[in-house]
Structure formats: structure tokens, C-alpha cells
Design an enzyme around this catalytic site. Structure first.
Site, PDB file in Angstrom:
ATOM      1  N   ASP A  33      40.195  11.949   2.071  1.00  0.00           N
ATOM      2  CA  ASP A  33      39.188  12.223   3.094  1.00  0.00           C
ATOM      3  C   ASP A  33      38.029  11.235   2.911  1.00  0.00           C
ATOM      4  O   ASP A  33      37.595  10.990   1.786  1.00  0.00           O
ATOM      5  CB  ASP A  33      38.680  13.667   2.959  1.00  0.00           C
ATOM      6  CG  ASP A  33      37.929  14.132   4.187  1.00  0.00           C
ATOM      7  OD1 ASP A  33      38.408  15.044   4.873  1.00  0.00           O
ATOM      8  OD2 ASP A  33      36.834  13.572   4.468  1.00  0.00           O
ATOM      9  N   ASN A  93      41.647  24.042   8.779  1.00  0.00           N
ATOM     10  CA  ASN A  93      40.745  24.505   9.830  1.00  0.00           C
ATOM     11  C   ASN A  93      41.481  24.461  11.161  1.00  0.00           C
ATOM     12  O   ASN A  93      42.145  23.473  11.472  1.00  0.00           O
ATOM     13  CB  ASN A  93      39.516  23.607   9.888  1.00  0.00           C
ATOM     14  CG  ASN A  93      38.713  23.655   8.605  1.00  0.00           C
ATOM     15  OD1 ASN A  93      38.559  24.713   8.005  1.00  0.00           O
ATOM     16  ND2 ASN A  93      38.224  22.507   8.171  1.00  0.00           N
ATOM     17  N   GLU A 101      37.822  19.683  13.469  1.00  0.00           N
ATOM     18  CA  GLU A 101      37.213  18.530  14.157  1.00  0.00           C
ATOM     19  C   GLU A 101      38.268  17.587  14.703  1.00  0.00           C
ATOM     20  O   GLU A 101      38.083  16.989  15.763  1.00  0.00           O
ATOM     21  CB  GLU A 101      36.310  17.759  13.188  1.00  0.00           C
ATOM     22  CG  GLU A 101      35.020  18.490  12.876  1.00  0.00           C
ATOM     23  CD  GLU A 101      34.294  17.894  11.681  1.00  0.00           C
ATOM     24  OE1 GLU A 101      34.621  16.765  11.278  1.00  0.00           O
ATOM     25  OE2 GLU A 101      33.404  18.589  11.160  1.00  0.00           O
ATOM     26  N   VAL A 102      39.344  17.411  13.962  1.00  0.00           N
ATOM     27  CA  VAL A 102      40.385  16.460  14.380  1.00  0.00           C
ATOM     28  C   VAL A 102      41.604  17.254  14.879  1.00  0.00           C
ATOM     29  O   VAL A 102      42.200  18.019  14.110  1.00  0.00           O
ATOM     30  CB  VAL A 102      40.786  15.528  13.216  1.00  0.00           C
ATOM     31  CG1 VAL A 102      41.846  14.545  13.677  1.00  0.00           C
ATOM     32  CG2 VAL A 102      39.566  14.801  12.665  1.00  0.00           C
ATOM     33  N   HIS A 106      46.302  19.198   9.997  1.00  0.00           N
ATOM     34  CA  HIS A 106      46.061  18.640   8.669  1.00  0.00           C
ATOM     35  C   HIS A 106      45.704  19.738   7.701  1.00  0.00           C
ATOM     36  O   HIS A 106      45.043  20.708   8.061  1.00  0.00           O
ATOM     37  CB  HIS A 106      44.946  17.579   8.689  1.00  0.00           C
ATOM     38  CG  HIS A 106      43.666  18.028   9.324  1.00  0.00           C
ATOM     39  ND1 HIS A 106      43.505  18.136  10.688  1.00  0.00           N
ATOM     40  CD2 HIS A 106      42.482  18.404   8.772  1.00  0.00           C
ATOM     41  CE1 HIS A 106      42.269  18.544  10.960  1.00  0.00           C
ATOM     42  NE2 HIS A 106      41.629  18.733   9.816  1.00  0.00           N
ATOM     43  N   HIS A 108      43.722  20.300   4.125  1.00  0.00           N
ATOM     44  CA  HIS A 108      42.814  19.733   3.134  1.00  0.00           C
ATOM     45  C   HIS A 108      43.294  20.196   1.760  1.00  0.00           C
ATOM     46  O   HIS A 108      43.595  21.384   1.576  1.00  0.00           O
ATOM     47  CB  HIS A 108      41.390  20.271   3.308  1.00  0.00           C
ATOM     48  CG  HIS A 108      40.728  19.905   4.599  1.00  0.00           C
ATOM     49  ND1 HIS A 108      39.743  18.941   4.684  1.00  0.00           N
ATOM     50  CD2 HIS A 108      40.880  20.385   5.865  1.00  0.00           C
ATOM     51  CE1 HIS A 108      39.312  18.850   5.938  1.00  0.00           C
ATOM     52  NE2 HIS A 108      39.995  19.718   6.671  1.00  0.00           N
TER      53      HIS A 108
HETATM   54  P1  AMP Z   1      38.564  19.226  10.105  1.00  0.00           P
HETATM   55  O1  AMP Z   1      37.158  19.658  10.250  1.00  0.00           O
HETATM   56  O2  AMP Z   1      39.397  20.237   9.350  1.00  0.00           O
HETATM   57  O3  AMP Z   1      39.184  18.797  11.401  1.00  0.00           O
HETATM   58  O4  AMP Z   1      38.521  17.989   9.122  1.00  0.00           O
HETATM   59  C1  AMP Z   1      38.637  16.665   9.514  1.00  0.00           C
HETATM   60  C2  AMP Z   1      38.433  15.856   8.266  1.00  0.00           C
HETATM   61  O5  AMP Z   1      38.829  14.532   8.542  1.00  0.00           O
HETATM   62  C3  AMP Z   1      36.993  15.804   7.772  1.00  0.00           C
HETATM   63  O6  AMP Z   1      36.939  16.298   6.429  1.00  0.00           O
HETATM   64  C4  AMP Z   1      36.633  14.319   7.844  1.00  0.00           C
HETATM   65  O7  AMP Z   1      35.805  13.900   6.784  1.00  0.00           O
HETATM   66  C5  AMP Z   1      38.007  13.667   7.801  1.00  0.00           C
HETATM   67  N1  AMP Z   1      38.104  12.346   8.436  1.00  0.00           N
HETATM   68  C6  AMP Z   1      37.714  12.008   9.677  1.00  0.00           C
HETATM   69  N2  AMP Z   1      37.986  10.716   9.929  1.00  0.00           N
HETATM   70  C7  AMP Z   1      38.580  10.226   8.808  1.00  0.00           C
HETATM   71  C8  AMP Z   1      39.095   8.951   8.436  1.00  0.00           C
HETATM   72  N3  AMP Z   1      39.061   7.909   9.286  1.00  0.00           N
HETATM   73  N4  AMP Z   1      39.616   8.801   7.195  1.00  0.00           N
HETATM   74  C9  AMP Z   1      39.644   9.854   6.337  1.00  0.00           C
HETATM   75  N5  AMP Z   1      39.190  11.083   6.626  1.00  0.00           N
HETATM   76  C10 AMP Z   1      38.654  11.277   7.848  1.00  0.00           C
END
Ligand code: AMP
Length: 120
Positions: A33, A93, A101-102, A106, A108
Site C-alpha cells: 500500500d 472495506n 475507496e478503490v 482488495h 488489506h
Molecule cells: P480502500 O479504502 O479499502 O479502498 O483502500 C484503498 C487503498 O489503496 C488505500 O489504503 C490506499 O492507500 C491504497 N492505494 C491507492 N492507490 C494506490 C497505489 N497507486 N499504490 C498502492 N496503494 C494504493
């Protein structure tokens, strides 16, 4: 909700954005991350286009589901954070209330130190 092909993890999978890779095979990829919340903070993603766990279980093939789980286990081995080596926490999440967020499935993985309170 349809899969957004321009999400950041889709771009990582296409090689359009770099990542610090831990493990990769035909079905799964794990990478650090970029904003680590613990000493070790790694993300594991399936290579297929799935938004979250429910979407994955509904649409993915059995081999994708098995390989995703094996990819998590393989990542833990590479990171040397198994139960005997200190342990770890996995979380995923999902959606608005989960704080996702993404919009690409995924998990963690947190480790390398005591992770702390389960939910804040
Ligand atoms: P979530 O809130 O569970 O969707 O987590 C998304 C995670 O992706 C966050 O912890 C971010 O720090 C991580 N993240 C976003 N963009 C990148 C990237 N380009 N490389 C590595 N981690 C990322």
C-alpha cells in the site's frame, strides 16, 4: 453498479501505474500500500474485474476464487508474518459504510507490529 475500468488498481494491473509488488501469478497480485497504516501493509487483488467480495463470489470461476485465497496465503509466507511469526490482520472495506475507496476487490494485510483495536 458496473466495474470502473479506470480505477487505480485496474491501471496497476495494466501496468499503467507502477507498484511495489510482493507476489503475482495468473490470477492474483499483491503489492505494498502506498500509504501504509502499519509497518507492513500490503494489498491483495484478483486480476479479474470484480468490485467487491459479493461480486467476486457471484461472478468468478472456482479457480479464481481458490487462487485468490492461495495468493493471500502465499503473500503472507513471503512477508514472513504467519501466526508463528507474529501474525497479521486481513480486512476488506466494502462500499460506502465500509469505507471502500478503490472499486476493485482488495484485501488489506496488516502486520509487522501489533495492529491494535479492531474497529475504530
Ligand atoms: P480502500 O479504502 O479499502 O479502498 O483502500 C484503498 C487503498 O489503496 C488505500 O489504503 C490506499 O492507500 C491504497 N492505494 C491507492 N492507490 C494506490 C497505489 N497507486 N499504490 C498502492 N496503494 C494504493
Amino acid at each position: 453498479m458496473s466495474y470502473d475500468k479506470n480505477n487505480i488498481f485496474a491501471k496497476i494491473l495494466r501496468g499503467e501505474i507502477p507498484c511495489n509488488k510482493v507476489y503475482e501469478n495468473e490470477y492474483v497480485m499483491s503489492f505494498y500500500d502506498h500509504n501504509p497504516q502499519k509497518k507492513i501493509h500490503v494489498l491483495v487483488i484478483p486480476k479479474g474485474e470484480y468490485i467487491d467480495l459479493d461480486n467476486f463470489i457471484d461472478k468468478a470461476s472456482n479457480i479464481e476464487i481458490v487462487e485468490f485465497n492461495k495468493g493471500i496465503s502465499q503473500t503472507i509466507k513471503i512477508l514472513k508474518i504467519s501466526n508463528q511469526e507474529g501474525g497479521y490482520r486481513i480486512l476488506s472495506n466494502t462500499g460506502k459504510y465500509g469505507g471502500q475507496e478503490v472499486p476493485h476487490l482488495h484485501y488489506h494485510i496488516f502486520g509487522g507490529e501489533r495492529v491494535g483495536k479492531m474497529v475504530v
